[in-house]
Design a protein around this motif. Structure first.
Motif, PDB file in Angstrom:
ATOM      1  N   LEU A  47      15.393  50.354  46.096  1.00 28.02           N
ATOM      2  CA  LEU A  47      16.699  50.297  45.438  1.00 28.02           C
ATOM      3  C   LEU A  47      16.585  49.591  44.098  1.00 28.02           C
ATOM      4  CD1 LEU A  47      18.947  49.326  48.473  1.00 28.02           C
ATOM      5  CD2 LEU A  47      18.414  51.603  47.599  1.00 28.02           C
ATOM      6  N   ALA A  48      17.378  50.057  43.161  1.00 33.50           N
ATOM      7  CA  ALA A  48      17.340  49.487  41.818  1.00 33.50           C
ATOM      8  C   ALA A  48      17.867  48.048  41.819  1.00 33.50           C
ATOM      9  CB  ALA A  48      18.172  50.342  40.864  1.00 33.50           C
ATOM     10  N   ALA A  49      17.251  47.229  40.979  1.00 30.58           N
ATOM     11  CA  ALA A  49      17.772  45.893  40.690  1.00 30.58           C
ATOM     12  C   ALA A  49      18.143  45.932  39.212  1.00 30.58           C
ATOM     13  CB  ALA A  49      16.717  44.831  40.956  1.00 30.58           C
ATOM     14  N   PRO A  50      19.355  46.399  38.892  1.00 26.96           N
ATOM     15  CA  PRO A  50      19.640  46.883  37.525  1.00 26.96           C
ATOM     16  C   PRO A  50      19.914  45.790  36.492  1.00 26.96           C
ATOM     17  CG  PRO A  50      21.552  47.135  38.927  1.00 26.96           C
ATOM     18  CD  PRO A  50      20.477  46.562  39.778  1.00 26.96           C
ATOM     19  N   PRO A  51      18.914  45.430  35.705  1.00 24.46           N
ATOM     20  CA  PRO A  51      19.175  44.460  34.629  1.00 24.46           C
ATOM     21  C   PRO A  51      20.002  45.057  33.499  1.00 24.46           C
ATOM     22  CG  PRO A  51      16.960  45.339  34.436  1.00 24.46           C
ATOM     23  CD  PRO A  51      17.535  45.903  35.704  1.00 24.46           C
ATOM     24  N   ALA A  52      20.085  46.390  33.430  1.00 25.83           N
ATOM     25  CA  ALA A  52      20.797  47.027  32.322  1.00 25.83           C
ATOM     26  C   ALA A  52      22.304  47.037  32.525  1.00 25.83           C
ATOM     27  CB  ALA A  52      20.294  48.455  32.135  1.00 25.83           C
ATOM     28  N   LEU A  53      22.777  46.772  33.745  1.00 25.19           N
ATOM     29  CA  LEU A  53      24.221  46.775  33.971  1.00 25.19           C
ATOM     30  C   LEU A  53      24.849  45.564  33.314  1.00 25.19           C
ATOM     31  CD1 LEU A  53      24.643  47.875  37.675  1.00 25.19           C
ATOM     32  CD2 LEU A  53      24.580  49.254  35.618  1.00 25.19           C
ATOM     33  N   ALA A  54      26.036  45.744  32.776  1.00 17.89           N
ATOM     34  CA  ALA A  54      26.733  44.660  32.099  1.00 17.89           C
ATOM     35  C   ALA A  54      28.138  44.514  32.636  1.00 17.89           C
ATOM     36  CB  ALA A  54      26.769  44.922  30.590  1.00 17.89           C
ATOM     37  N   ARG A  55      28.461  43.320  33.108  1.00 21.06           N
ATOM     38  CA  ARG A  55      29.819  42.993  33.498  1.00 21.06           C
ATOM     39  C   ARG A  55      30.064  41.549  33.065  1.00 21.06           C
ATOM     40  NH1 ARG A  55      32.862  43.343  39.430  1.00 21.06           N
ATOM     41  NH2 ARG A  55      34.958  43.176  38.552  1.00 21.06           N
ATOM     42  N   PRO A  56      30.689  41.355  31.897  1.00 26.65           N
ATOM     43  CA  PRO A  56      30.836  40.003  31.348  1.00 26.65           C
ATOM     44  C   PRO A  56      31.468  39.038  32.349  1.00 26.65           C
ATOM     45  CG  PRO A  56      31.505  41.635  29.727  1.00 26.65           C
ATOM     46  CD  PRO A  56      31.276  42.380  31.020  1.00 26.65           C
ATOM     47  N   GLY A  57      30.839  37.872  32.495  1.00 22.66           N
ATOM     48  CA  GLY A  57      31.344  36.850  33.387  1.00 22.66           C
ATOM     49  C   GLY A  57      30.848  36.962  34.811  1.00 22.66           C
ATOM     50  N   TYR A  58      30.058  38.014  35.123  1.00 23.56           N
ATOM     51  CA  TYR A  58      29.602  38.244  36.493  1.00 23.56           C
ATOM     52  C   TYR A  58      28.082  38.322  36.556  1.00 23.56           C
ATOM     53  CZ  TYR A  58      34.397  39.484  37.792  1.00 23.56           C
ATOM     54  OH  TYR A  58      35.740  39.465  38.033  1.00 23.56           O
ATOM     55  N   SER A  93      29.183  38.495  41.478  1.00 21.98           N
ATOM     56  CA  SER A  93      29.710  37.150  41.710  1.00 21.98           C
ATOM     57  C   SER A  93      30.128  36.565  40.368  1.00 21.98           C
ATOM     58  CB  SER A  93      28.628  36.263  42.340  1.00 21.98           C
ATOM     59  OG  SER A  93      29.082  34.935  42.476  1.00 21.98           O
ATOM     60  N   GLY A  94      31.297  35.954  40.332  1.00 19.92           N
ATOM     61  CA  GLY A  94      31.795  35.355  39.094  1.00 19.92           C
ATOM     62  C   GLY A  94      33.213  35.796  38.824  1.00 19.92           C
ATOM     63  N   HIS A  95      33.657  35.637  37.608  1.00 18.86           N
ATOM     64  CA  HIS A  95      34.989  36.109  37.228  1.00 18.86           C
ATOM     65  C   HIS A  95      34.970  36.476  35.754  1.00 18.86           C
ATOM     66  CE1 HIS A  95      36.074  32.446  34.981  1.00 18.86           C
ATOM     67  NE2 HIS A  95      35.361  31.824  35.880  1.00 18.86           N
ATOM     68  N   ALA A  96      35.773  37.454  35.422  1.00 17.91           N
ATOM     69  CA  ALA A  96      35.822  37.938  34.045  1.00 17.91           C
ATOM     70  C   ALA A  96      36.544  36.942  33.150  1.00 17.91           C
ATOM     71  CB  ALA A  96      36.531  39.284  33.991  1.00 17.91           C
ATOM     72  N   PRO A  97      36.059  36.736  31.930  1.00 16.85           N
ATOM     73  CA  PRO A  97      36.777  35.863  31.013  1.00 16.85           C
ATOM     74  C   PRO A  97      38.107  36.477  30.604  1.00 16.85           C
ATOM     75  CG  PRO A  97      35.008  37.016  29.871  1.00 16.85           C
ATOM     76  CD  PRO A  97      34.862  37.339  31.322  1.00 16.85           C
ATOM     77  N   ALA A  98      39.045  35.625  30.242  1.00 19.44           N
ATOM     78  CA  ALA A  98      40.340  36.130  29.768  1.00 19.44           C
ATOM     79  C   ALA A  98      40.126  36.950  28.505  1.00 19.44           C
ATOM     80  CB  ALA A  98      41.292  34.969  29.492  1.00 19.44           C
ATOM     81  N   GLN A  99      40.915  37.986  28.364  1.00 20.69           N
ATOM     82  CA  GLN A  99      40.776  38.882  27.218  1.00 20.69           C
ATOM     83  C   GLN A  99      42.152  39.215  26.657  1.00 20.69           C
ATOM     84  OE1 GLN A  99      38.922  42.619  28.192  1.00 20.69           O
ATOM     85  NE2 GLN A  99      39.296  43.514  26.186  1.00 20.69           N
ATOM     86  N   LEU A 100      42.331  38.960  25.370  1.00 19.56           N
ATOM     87  CA  LEU A 100      43.558  39.354  24.677  1.00 19.56           C
ATOM     88  C   LEU A 100      43.417  40.812  24.288  1.00 19.56           C
ATOM     89  CD1 LEU A 100      46.271  38.518  23.330  1.00 19.56           C
ATOM     90  CD2 LEU A 100      44.948  38.005  21.268  1.00 19.56           C
ATOM     91  N   VAL A 101      44.329  41.650  24.767  1.00 20.47           N
ATOM     92  CA  VAL A 101      44.247  43.082  24.490  1.00 20.47           C
ATOM     93  C   VAL A 101      45.415  43.490  23.600  1.00 20.47           C
ATOM     94  CG1 VAL A 101      43.037  43.519  26.661  1.00 20.47           C
ATOM     95  CG2 VAL A 101      45.516  43.699  26.582  1.00 20.47           C
ATOM     96  N   SER A 102      45.456  44.765  23.268  1.00 23.75           N
ATOM     97  CA  SER A 102      46.487  45.255  22.347  1.00 23.75           C
ATOM     98  C   SER A 102      47.882  44.941  22.877  1.00 23.75           C
ATOM     99  CB  SER A 102      46.350  46.759  22.147  1.00 23.75           C
ATOM    100  OG  SER A 102      45.101  47.081  21.586  1.00 23.75           O
ATOM    101  N   PRO A 103      48.780  44.447  22.019  1.00 24.70           N
ATOM    102  CA  PRO A 103      50.138  44.132  22.472  1.00 24.70           C
ATOM    103  C   PRO A 103      50.944  45.392  22.745  1.00 24.70           C
ATOM    104  CG  PRO A 103      49.979  43.862  20.102  1.00 24.70           C
ATOM    105  CD  PRO A 103      48.585  44.162  20.590  1.00 24.70           C
ATOM    106  N   ILE A 104      52.030  45.231  23.481  1.00 21.64           N
ATOM    107  CA  ILE A 104      52.990  46.309  23.685  1.00 21.64           C
ATOM    108  C   ILE A 104      54.055  46.157  22.614  1.00 21.64           C
ATOM    109  CG2 ILE A 104      54.584  47.402  25.293  1.00 21.64           C
ATOM    110  CD1 ILE A 104      51.646  47.397  26.219  1.00 21.64           C
ATOM    111  N   GLY A 105      54.154  47.128  21.744  1.00 21.83           N
ATOM    112  CA  GLY A 105      55.108  47.039  20.653  1.00 21.83           C
ATOM    113  C   GLY A 105      54.655  47.875  19.470  1.00 21.83           C
TER     114      GLY A 105
END
Length: 201
Positions: A47-58, A93-105
């Motif tokens: 099974l792959a041990a994928p170093p190429a995968l990216a999930r910020p904060g995890y 394992s971990g948690h995603a950092p807070a992210q400011l996204v596009s506002p509604i408006g």
């Protein structure tokens, strides 16, 4: 079955080729991909041990037969003997950092309802929440400085409540539950800002 032998006879084994078993890999919230493994029943694969995968904060912790991690667990780099096709889900394992996204408006100068164009922005936000598997959305309501202070606070409160209601409805339609929607009425701004700001976690 039985046969009546009348003389010497040679029997030849007959074989039917079985389709290969396939292990597919689901990223489960990460960016990147792992190619599937396809081999015949009884083959042993790594099974792959994928170093190429990216999930910020995890941090990647292995694979599981269920997305929620409640199935059978396999470490990255472990071997598996194939017997049937299945999908393995990356575990994190971990948690995603807070992210400011596009506002509604923007809202109209004195508007407090979610119009068609604003609803489209809400649907786009739901798509981001689903893709990134975010669990909390904080909405900050703002109004312009064109009105009195009391009117600004009231306008900001109405706007953020309307967006929160539209977001909850859109999440239900997307069959994506478990998202916490937090409402904060900032109300006042130093400049014209007819919008609802969005932070996802």
């Amino acid at each position: 079955s039985s046969a009546n032998l009348t003389g010497p006879m040679t029997l030849y084994a007959q074989w039917r080729q079985l389709p290969p078993a396939t292990i597919a890999f689901a990223m489960n919230g990460a960016h990147g991909s792992v190619p599937p493994i396809s081999a015949y029943d009884g083959a042993t694969e790594t099974l792959a041990a994928p170093p190429a995968l990216a999930r910020p904060g995890y941090v990647f912790t292995g694979w599981n037969t269920r997305a929620d991690g409640k199935g059978s667990t396999f470490a990255g780099g472990a071997t598996m003997t194939l017997s049937t096709s299945l999908t393995l889900y990356a575990q994190w394992s971990g948690h995603a950092p807070a992210q400011l996204v596009s506002p509604i408006g923007p809202f109209a100068a004195s508007g407090t309802t979610v119009t068609g164009s604003l609803a489209a922005q809400v649907r786009k936000l739901v798509g981001l929440i689903v893709r990134q598997q975010r669990g909390t959305v904080t909405l900050y309501g703002y109004a312009s400085t064109a009105a009195t202070e009391r009117a600004q606070l009231s306008q900001g409160r109405a706007r953020v409540a309307a967006v929160a209601a539209a977001l909850r409805r859109a999440l239900v339609r997307a069959h994506h539950g478990g998202v916490r929607v937090v409402v904060v009425n900032e109300g006042l701004t130093s400049g014209a800002s007819n919008r609802v700001s969005v932070v996802v976690r």
